[in-house]
Design a protein around this motif. Structure first.
Motif, mmCIF file in Angstrom:
data_model
loop_
_atom_site.group_PDB
_atom_site.id
_atom_site.type_symbol
_atom_site.label_atom_id
_atom_site.label_comp_id
_atom_site.label_asym_id
_atom_site.label_seq_id
_atom_site.Cartn_x
_atom_site.Cartn_y
_atom_site.Cartn_z
ATOM 1 N N PHE A 196 0.818 -1.221 0.000
ATOM 2 C CA PHE A 196 0.000 0.000 0.000
ATOM 3 C C PHE A 196 0.853 1.273 0.000
ATOM 4 O O PHE A 196 0.292 2.366 -0.027
ATOM 5 C CB PHE A 196 -0.920 -0.002 1.229
ATOM 6 C CG PHE A 196 -1.906 -1.120 1.250
ATOM 7 C CD1 PHE A 196 -3.097 -1.020 0.542
ATOM 8 C CD2 PHE A 196 -1.665 -2.282 1.966
ATOM 9 C CE1 PHE A 196 -4.020 -2.053 0.558
ATOM 10 C CE2 PHE A 196 -2.569 -3.317 1.990
ATOM 11 C CZ PHE A 196 -3.760 -3.208 1.275
ATOM 12 N N ARG A 197 2.168 1.102 0.031
ATOM 13 C CA ARG A 197 3.095 2.229 0.088
ATOM 14 C C ARG A 197 2.762 3.127 1.270
ATOM 15 O O ARG A 197 2.648 4.355 1.159
ATOM 16 C CB ARG A 197 3.068 3.026 -1.231
ATOM 17 C CG ARG A 197 3.452 2.187 -2.447
ATOM 18 C CD ARG A 197 3.524 3.026 -3.697
ATOM 19 N NE ARG A 197 4.631 3.970 -3.643
ATOM 20 C CZ ARG A 197 5.903 3.668 -3.921
ATOM 21 N NH1 ARG A 197 6.218 2.421 -4.264
ATOM 22 N NH2 ARG A 197 6.834 4.587 -3.869
ATOM 23 N N HIS A 198 2.625 2.474 2.422
ATOM 24 C CA HIS A 198 2.375 3.170 3.675
ATOM 25 C C HIS A 198 3.555 2.960 4.624
ATOM 26 O O HIS A 198 4.292 1.972 4.505
ATOM 27 C CB HIS A 198 1.111 2.646 4.362
ATOM 28 C CG HIS A 198 -0.149 3.017 3.656
ATOM 29 N ND1 HIS A 198 -1.373 2.439 3.957
ATOM 30 C CD2 HIS A 198 -0.395 3.922 2.672
ATOM 31 C CE1 HIS A 198 -2.299 2.957 3.183
ATOM 32 N NE2 HIS A 198 -1.739 3.848 2.385
ATOM 33 N N VAL A 199 3.709 3.864 5.567
ATOM 34 C CA VAL A 199 4.645 3.704 6.673
ATOM 35 C C VAL A 199 3.831 3.677 7.956
ATOM 36 O O VAL A 199 3.006 4.570 8.202
ATOM 37 C CB VAL A 199 5.675 4.851 6.722
ATOM 38 C CG1 VAL A 199 6.541 4.726 7.978
ATOM 39 C CG2 VAL A 199 6.548 4.834 5.481
ATOM 40 N N VAL A 200 4.027 2.638 8.753
ATOM 41 C CA VAL A 200 3.332 2.502 10.032
ATOM 42 C C VAL A 200 4.350 2.705 11.143
ATOM 43 O O VAL A 200 5.418 2.080 11.151
ATOM 44 C CB VAL A 200 2.654 1.123 10.156
ATOM 45 C CG1 VAL A 200 1.954 0.985 11.504
ATOM 46 C CG2 VAL A 200 1.667 0.915 9.015
ATOM 47 N N SER A 201 4.019 3.591 12.087
ATOM 48 C CA SER A 201 4.906 3.873 13.215
ATOM 49 C C SER A 201 4.156 3.655 14.514
ATOM 50 O O SER A 201 2.949 3.916 14.611
ATOM 51 C CB SER A 201 5.426 5.313 13.146
ATOM 52 O OG SER A 201 4.358 6.241 13.155
ATOM 53 N N CYS A 202 4.872 3.177 15.533
ATOM 54 C CA CYS A 202 4.291 2.901 16.843
ATOM 55 C C CYS A 202 5.128 3.592 17.909
ATOM 56 O O CYS A 202 6.356 3.626 17.817
ATOM 57 C CB CYS A 202 4.238 1.398 17.118
ATOM 58 S SG CYS A 202 3.295 0.469 15.886
#
Length: 312
Positions: A196-202
């Motif tokens: 999805f060409r996303h960046v997920v950060s936590c």
């Protein structure tokens, strides 16, 4: 070679100029020869002595910034407090030839310097850094550079050589007044989703945020993912549609990260330590059976495998 360089108070200079004028008037009034008079010795408190290595070829003074700058053969610009001659308040090193001209712009808090190799430099007084460098060859200036003057209104530098040259400066835009942050708490892990060409950060505050990789736009977030526990690791399944997170509460959670819905929670019955890493693997894959496992590594070097979901 150490050279003493001194400054004298303005009051004594005015008195000396008045005496010179009075002597001139007296000499005209008298017809006889003028007998030279030995001036009285100046008091020690009326002068400040600056000791400069290899001497001074040029200097400049700014009353507004209470700043005195000197330059010479050693290619160093020294910044002085006029009332403290013990040591300079700053030393600007970047010239490769002796310095022959110095000027200060009080309005812009900048120092302008010219060296004998026909190089012009602009310095920031506050940061004591070099902002701009130009030489006669690259700027198309002919002749020896002798002086310069900066006009803040037009952001141009007028340089005196064989002819007057005008340099228009392109200054960098000022930095942002505040740093834009992505999370209020420290970011402990992030991962790129190529599907999805996303960046997920936590974050340590148990917040999950999704960002568009191309534009950097914040797309979605959900908080309290692991209650009040920090999220320490994350991974995706093969399709990239499921997000798996691990936290300090010892749990693994599977999410539909597009809407923040928790699909499953994996946790040991016994007391669990902090999950410090996790990965995703597939085993026994066939047309009729697909079992998928999540593997996480806990503190204490314990490895735990749990079924994420089974599809038959």
């Amino acid at each position: 070679m150490l050279t003493n360089w001194c400054t004298v108070g303005a009051t004594n200079v005015e008195q000396q100029m008045k005496k010179i004028k009075d002597c001139g008037k007296d000499s005209k009034a008298r017809k006889g020869p003028v007998i030279p008079r030995i001036p009285p010795k100046r008091a020690e408190g009326d002068q400040t002595v600056f000791q400069v290595y290899k001497g001074v070829k040029t200097f400049a003074f700014c009353k507004k910034n209470n700043l005195l700058v000197t330059g010479g053969m050693d290619r160093i610009i020294r910044m002085w407090n006029p009332y403290m001659s013990g040591r300079p308040t700053g030393m600007l090193r970047n010239h490769t030839a002796p310095i022959c001209y110095l000027s200060i712009s009080a309005e812009d808090a900048k120092i302008f310097s010219i060296s004998t190799d026909n190089t012009i430099k602009i310095w920031d007084i506050v940061d004591q850094t070099c902002l701009f460098t130009a030489c006669s060859k690259t700027s198309g200036i002919k002749g020896e550079l002798t002086a310069c003057h900066y006009t803040s209104g037009t952001r141009s530098l007028c340089v005196a050589a064989d002819t007057l040259a005008l340099l228009h400066l392109r200054l960098r835009p000022p930095p942002e007044p505040h740093l834009v942050v992505s999370h209020k708490e420290p970011v402990l892990c992030c991962k790129y989703n190529k599907e999805f060409r996303h960046v997920v950060s936590c974050s340590e505050g148990s917040v999950v945020k999704v960002w568009d990789f191309e534009t950097g736009k914040h797309l979605f977030e959900f908080s309290g993912a692991h209650g009040g526990a920090a999220i320490t690791c994350l991974t995706f399944d093969v399709s990239g549609r499921r997000l798996i997170t691990g936290g300090r509460d010892g749990c693994l959670k599977i999410w539909n990260y597009n809407n923040g819905h928790c699909l499953n929670t994996l946790k040991r019955e016994a007391k669990c330590a902090e999950v410090c890493d996790c990965t995703y693997v597939e085993v026994n894959r066939s047309r009729s059976d697909l079992s998928q496992l999540g593997v996480n590594l806990e503190l204490g070097n314990d490895i735990f495998c749990g079924n994420l979901y089974c599809k038959c």
